[in-house]
Motif scaffolding. Structure first.
Motif, PDB file in Angstrom:
ATOM      1  N   ALA A 249     -89.801 -20.157  12.043  1.00 52.33           N
ATOM      2  CA  ALA A 249     -90.592 -19.720  13.201  1.00 52.33           C
ATOM      3  C   ALA A 249     -91.989 -19.326  12.760  1.00 52.33           C
ATOM      4  O   ALA A 249     -92.986 -19.703  13.390  1.00 52.33           O
ATOM      5  CB  ALA A 249     -89.898 -18.543  13.888  1.00 52.33           C
ATOM      6  N   GLY A 250     -92.095 -18.577  11.672  1.00 54.56           N
ATOM      7  CA  GLY A 250     -93.396 -18.104  11.212  1.00 54.56           C
ATOM      8  C   GLY A 250     -94.326 -19.258  10.873  1.00 54.56           C
ATOM      9  O   GLY A 250     -95.511 -19.241  11.224  1.00 54.56           O
ATOM     10  N   LEU A 251     -93.790 -20.261  10.219  1.00 57.24           N
ATOM     11  CA  LEU A 251     -94.637 -21.390   9.803  1.00 57.24           C
ATOM     12  C   LEU A 251     -95.059 -22.252  10.994  1.00 57.24           C
ATOM     13  O   LEU A 251     -96.218 -22.642  11.123  1.00 57.24           O
ATOM     14  CB  LEU A 251     -93.900 -22.240   8.760  1.00 57.24           C
ATOM     15  N   TRP A 252     -94.117 -22.553  11.884  1.00 54.47           N
ATOM     16  CA  TRP A 252     -94.475 -23.378  13.045  1.00 54.47           C
ATOM     17  C   TRP A 252     -95.430 -22.626  13.965  1.00 54.47           C
ATOM     18  O   TRP A 252     -96.360 -23.205  14.512  1.00 54.47           O
ATOM     19  CB  TRP A 252     -93.228 -23.812  13.809  1.00 54.47           C
ATOM     20  N   ARG A 253     -95.228 -21.328  14.156  1.00 55.40           N
ATOM     21  CA  ARG A 253     -96.164 -20.530  14.958  1.00 55.40           C
ATOM     22  C   ARG A 253     -97.559 -20.606  14.349  1.00 55.40           C
ATOM     23  O   ARG A 253     -98.550 -20.787  15.046  1.00 55.40           O
ATOM     24  CB  ARG A 253     -95.730 -19.054  14.967  1.00 55.40           C
ATOM     25  N   PHE A 254     -97.618 -20.442  13.031  1.00 60.49           N
ATOM     26  CA  PHE A 254     -98.918 -20.457  12.358  1.00 60.49           C
ATOM     27  C   PHE A 254     -99.620 -21.800  12.583  1.00 60.49           C
ATOM     28  O   PHE A 254    -100.789 -21.845  12.966  1.00 60.49           O
ATOM     29  CB  PHE A 254     -98.730 -20.197  10.856  1.00 60.49           C
ATOM     30  N   LEU A 255     -98.902 -22.884  12.342  1.00 60.35           N
ATOM     31  CA  LEU A 255     -99.525 -24.209  12.432  1.00 60.35           C
ATOM     32  C   LEU A 255    -100.045 -24.481  13.846  1.00 60.35           C
ATOM     33  O   LEU A 255    -101.128 -25.025  14.037  1.00 60.35           O
ATOM     34  CB  LEU A 255     -98.526 -25.300  12.021  1.00 60.35           C
ATOM     35  N   LEU A 256     -99.237 -24.083  14.832  1.00 59.27           N
ATOM     36  CA  LEU A 256     -99.622 -24.367  16.214  1.00 59.27           C
ATOM     37  C   LEU A 256    -100.780 -23.480  16.684  1.00 59.27           C
ATOM     38  O   LEU A 256    -101.464 -23.812  17.653  1.00 59.27           O
ATOM     39  CB  LEU A 256     -98.398 -24.190  17.123  1.00 59.27           C
ATOM     40  N   ASP A 257    -100.986 -22.363  15.978  1.00 60.21           N
ATOM     41  CA  ASP A 257    -102.072 -21.444  16.359  1.00 60.21           C
ATOM     42  C   ASP A 257    -103.374 -21.728  15.643  1.00 60.21           C
ATOM     43  O   ASP A 257    -104.371 -21.047  15.896  1.00 60.21           O
ATOM     44  CB  ASP A 257    -101.657 -19.992  16.032  1.00 60.21           C
ATOM     45  N   VAL A 258    -103.400 -22.708  14.748  1.00 62.69           N
ATOM     46  CA  VAL A 258    -104.658 -23.009  14.056  1.00 62.69           C
ATOM     47  C   VAL A 258    -105.676 -23.479  15.087  1.00 62.69           C
ATOM     48  O   VAL A 258    -105.363 -24.328  15.938  1.00 62.69           O
ATOM     49  CB  VAL A 258    -104.426 -24.091  12.968  1.00 62.69           C
ATOM     50  N   ASP A 259    -106.876 -22.914  15.025  1.00 60.59           N
ATOM     51  CA  ASP A 259    -107.921 -23.278  16.002  1.00 60.59           C
ATOM     52  C   ASP A 259    -108.142 -24.786  16.020  1.00 60.59           C
ATOM     53  O   ASP A 259    -108.072 -25.439  14.974  1.00 60.59           O
ATOM     54  CB  ASP A 259    -109.242 -22.591  15.630  1.00 60.59           C
ATOM     55  N   LEU A 260    -108.426 -25.308  17.167  1.00 59.94           N
ATOM     56  CA  LEU A 260    -108.762 -26.725  17.419  1.00 59.94           C
ATOM     57  C   LEU A 260    -107.538 -27.648  17.382  1.00 59.94           C
ATOM     58  O   LEU A 260    -107.662 -28.846  17.569  1.00 59.94           O
ATOM     59  CB  LEU A 260    -109.817 -27.255  16.427  1.00 59.94           C
ATOM     60  N   VAL A 261    -106.368 -27.073  17.144  1.00 56.80           N
ATOM     61  CA  VAL A 261    -105.152 -27.898  17.095  1.00 56.80           C
ATOM     62  C   VAL A 261    -104.525 -27.974  18.481  1.00 56.80           C
ATOM     63  O   VAL A 261    -104.344 -26.953  19.145  1.00 56.80           O
ATOM     64  CB  VAL A 261    -104.147 -27.320  16.069  1.00 56.80           C
ATOM     65  N   GLY A 262    -104.196 -29.192  18.904  1.00 57.82           N
ATOM     66  CA  GLY A 262    -103.554 -29.362  20.205  1.00 57.82           C
ATOM     67  C   GLY A 262    -102.070 -29.638  20.107  1.00 57.82           C
ATOM     68  O   GLY A 262    -101.319 -29.434  21.055  1.00 57.82           O
ATOM     69  N   ALA A 263    -101.631 -30.117  18.945  1.00 60.33           N
ATOM     70  CA  ALA A 263    -100.195 -30.424  18.771  1.00 60.33           C
ATOM     71  C   ALA A 263     -99.882 -30.496  17.280  1.00 60.33           C
ATOM     72  O   ALA A 263    -100.775 -30.745  16.462  1.00 60.33           O
ATOM     73  CB  ALA A 263     -99.860 -31.759  19.436  1.00 60.33           C
ATOM     74  N   VAL A 264     -98.629 -30.256  16.972  1.00 61.02           N
ATOM     75  CA  VAL A 264     -98.163 -30.386  15.581  1.00 61.02           C
ATOM     76  C   VAL A 264     -97.015 -31.376  15.592  1.00 61.02           C
ATOM     77  O   VAL A 264     -96.107 -31.284  16.432  1.00 61.02           O
ATOM     78  CB  VAL A 264     -97.694 -29.023  15.008  1.00 61.02           C
ATOM     79  N   GLU A 265     -97.081 -32.345  14.676  1.00 65.64           N
ATOM     80  CA  GLU A 265     -95.969 -33.307  14.621  1.00 65.64           C
ATOM     81  C   GLU A 265     -95.450 -33.438  13.200  1.00 65.64           C
ATOM     82  O   GLU A 265     -96.150 -33.135  12.229  1.00 65.64           O
ATOM     83  CB  GLU A 265     -96.373 -34.655  15.207  1.00 65.64           C
ATOM     84  N   ALA A 266     -94.215 -33.879  13.099  1.00 62.39           N
ATOM     85  CA  ALA A 266     -93.587 -33.997  11.786  1.00 62.39           C
ATOM     86  C   ALA A 266     -92.465 -35.018  11.858  1.00 62.39           C
ATOM     87  O   ALA A 266     -91.835 -35.182  12.908  1.00 62.39           O
ATOM     88  CB  ALA A 266     -93.010 -32.647  11.363  1.00 62.39           C
ATOM     89  N   ASP A 267     -92.251 -35.715  10.744  1.00 64.94           N
ATOM     90  CA  ASP A 267     -91.168 -36.712  10.668  1.00 64.94           C
ATOM     91  C   ASP A 267     -90.041 -36.191   9.786  1.00 64.94           C
ATOM     92  O   ASP A 267     -90.260 -35.353   8.910  1.00 64.94           O
ATOM     93  CB  ASP A 267     -91.686 -38.016  10.049  1.00 64.94           C
ATOM     94  N   LEU A 268     -88.885 -36.754   9.995  1.00 60.53           N
ATOM     95  CA  LEU A 268     -87.714 -36.467   9.148  1.00 60.53           C
ATOM     96  C   LEU A 268     -87.463 -34.979   8.983  1.00 60.53           C
ATOM     97  O   LEU A 268     -87.224 -34.498   7.874  1.00 60.53           O
ATOM     98  CB  LEU A 268     -87.862 -37.141   7.778  1.00 60.53           C
ATOM     99  N   ARG A 269     -87.527 -34.256  10.105  1.00 57.21           N
ATOM    100  CA  ARG A 269     -87.191 -32.833  10.061  1.00 57.21           C
ATOM    101  C   ARG A 269     -85.679 -32.663  10.187  1.00 57.21           C
ATOM    102  O   ARG A 269     -84.983 -33.556  10.692  1.00 57.21           O
ATOM    103  CB  ARG A 269     -87.889 -32.087  11.216  1.00 57.21           C
ATOM    104  N   PRO A 270     -85.129 -31.531   9.743  1.00 52.62           N
ATOM    105  CA  PRO A 270     -83.681 -31.331   9.849  1.00 52.62           C
ATOM    106  C   PRO A 270     -83.211 -31.451  11.298  1.00 52.62           C
ATOM    107  O   PRO A 270     -83.891 -30.988  12.212  1.00 52.62           O
ATOM    108  CB  PRO A 270     -83.482 -29.892   9.357  1.00 52.62           C
ATOM    109  N   LEU A 271     -82.047 -32.058  11.489  1.00 52.63           N
ATOM    110  CA  LEU A 271     -81.531 -32.222  12.859  1.00 52.63           C
ATOM    111  C   LEU A 271     -81.282 -30.867  13.512  1.00 52.63           C
ATOM    112  O   LEU A 271     -81.282 -30.765  14.740  1.00 52.63           O
ATOM    113  CB  LEU A 271     -80.228 -33.038  12.832  1.00 52.63           C
ATOM    114  N   ASP A 272     -81.068 -29.826  12.689  1.00 50.66           N
ATOM    115  CA  ASP A 272     -80.774 -28.511  13.274  1.00 50.66           C
ATOM    116  C   ASP A 272     -81.979 -27.572  13.237  1.00 50.66           C
ATOM    117  O   ASP A 272     -81.827 -26.366  13.428  1.00 50.66           O
ATOM    118  CB  ASP A 272     -79.574 -27.858  12.573  1.00 50.66           C
TER     119      ASP A 272
END
Ligand SMILES: CC(C)(COP(=O)(O)OP(=O)(O)OC[C@H]1O[C@@H](n2cnc3c(N)ncnc32)[C@H](O)[C@@H]1OP(=O)(O)O)[C@@H](O)C(=O)NCCC(=O)NCCS
Length: 401
Positions: A249-272
């Protein structure tokens, strides 16, 4: 037609890399990239090749590096198979088959219990006993949505580090985290060198480290996608490992809150990975695909079965068939927390690739039997096998090679 598969020496490795890159339709490494990371990413004495009719031109190659895989109950020595390529004017003549046979024999002689790879196409490796043993999903999380759900873990603190600090800070952290998750593998210095050269040569990397109550417990390496305007940039996560939901949660919150960012995407993430459970509107997370991740080959079946922990279950007799490494074929008694070779009539049967599909817990024996990967329709035996193979976790690796 038989092919003369040989181990390549250090002087042949650049040609091998060039061949592999061309086969994948990639540009070759330039001198600087080869000197800084390319050569060092080859583990000595593990690269195979076949030369063409002139005896000097390399026409196919495959290599591997040594790693360990976290399996239920422990870790197993593993050959990470990579850089497999056949020159386009030599395909479909049995060169890959010759390489795979020679490589499996070599891996077995080295005492590596598993081999693991990532496949460019799903139809290539099953015939050599590799099966899909972990999968990952591609996700896109939008910032314009409702944000995080009240009550979702806030996470700890996140600090950015310089790209130059990644080997000293992130590599040991990854090593620790990868051991905690079934399917995780250790990374070599060569892997890091090659990955970081690729990443930092072309992008500004955001390297974030998460600290929870017990210290550093997660990290993310992300790069902005090209060509997007201010406020609509997409951050592409290239590497993210977290010890649990708080760090995730901490890492995804941080990434999504970076200024000028509209979306965060990632491949091959854990199914859970629990993104939908963290978001106020679960639809802010779009799953854009689910792909195979680990292609696993059980090279030494008795050792792999003996090393694994097992769920509580009455014994079941499993017949395993391995047409390439015949010593693996036989009947194994799995139950009472152990597995060993035995005699008698098997309750259930499978090929060695289908064994790999259940080995880390990605697939249940009953679903494999229902779809024809395993045979044996005694529901009681299948229930015992399901209980024995059950791990209670979703396997995931998170290392691409
Ligand atoms: C994939 C690749 C390595 C296969 O090499 P190859 O020498 O042509 O393979 P072989 O001749 O040994 O083929 C063995 C069998 O697999 C089949 N096969 C192999 N690759 C296949 C492919 N991409 N599509 C369909 N069938 C394939 C062959 O038809 C053959 O089947 P058969 O025994 O029933 O005749 C080669 O095509 C290649 O280098 N592709 C581009 C790079 C790449 O994808 N590398 C793999 C990275 S993970």
């Amino acid at each position: 037609m038989s092919h003369d598969v040989r181990f390549l020496g250090p002087d042949d490795l650049r040609a091998a890399h060039h061949l592999f890159a061309s086969a994948l339709l990639h540009a070759p490494l330039d001198d600087a990239a080869w000197a800084s990371a390319g050569a060092a990413s080859y583990a000595p004495g593990r690269t195979l090749g076949v030369h063409g009719a002139d005896g000097t031109t390399l026409v196919s190659t495959a290599t591997s590096f040594p790693t360990t895989t976290a399996v239920p109950g422990g870790e197993l020595p593993t050959a990470a198979v990579t850089r497999v390529g056949v020159r386009a004017d030599h395909t479909r003549r049995g060169l890959l088959t010759a390489l795979m046979r020679a490589q499996l024999e070599d891996v077995a002689e080295r005492g590596e219990v598993l081999a693991s790879l990532r496949a460019s196409e799903a139809r290539i490796y099953g015939r050599f006993g590799y099966g899909v043993a972990s999968r990952g999903r591609s996700v896109r999380v939008r910032r314009s949505g409702l944000g995080w759900r009240a009550g979702a873990p806030a996470g700890g603190t996140v600090r950015l580090i310089d790209a130059a600090e990644i080997p000293a800070v992130v590599a040991p952290l990854h090593d620790r985290l990868a051991r905690c998750r079934t399917g995780g593998i250790s990374r070599t210095a060569g892997w890091w060198g090659s990955m970081l050269t690729r990443l930092t040569d072309t992008h500004a990397v955001l390297a974030a480290v998460h600290t929870g109550p017990d210290g550093d417990d997660g990290f993310a390496l992300a790069v902005p996608s090209d060509g997007e305007t201010f406020g609509r940039a997409t951050l592409a996560v290239k590497d993210l490992h977290a010890a649990g939901p708080g760090a995730t949660a901490g890492l995804w919150r941080f990434l999504l809150d970076v200024d000028l960012v509209g979306a965060v995407e990632a491949d091959l993430r854990p199914l859970d990975e629990p993104l939908e459970l963290l978001l106020a509107d679960p639809r802010d997370c779009t799953v854009t695909g689910v792909d195979d991740e680990t292609w696993l080959r059980v090279v030494d079946v008795p050792a792999a079965l003996a090393a694994r922990s097992w769920g509580e279950a009455e014994p079941v007799l499993l017949g395993v068939h391995d047409p390439l490494l015949h010593a693996n074929s036989g009947v194994y008694r799995i139950g009472d927390g152990a597995a060993e070779r035995t005699t008698g009539t098997a309750d259930l049967e499978c090929g060695v690739a289908a064994l790999a599909m259940a080995y880390l817990g990605d697939r249940r024996p009953s679903e494999l039997a229902a779809t024809g990967w395993w045979t044996g329709h005694d529901p009681k035996a299948l229930a015992r096998a399901d209980a024995a193979f059950s791990t209670g976790t979703v396997p995931w690796c998170g290392t691409f090679f």
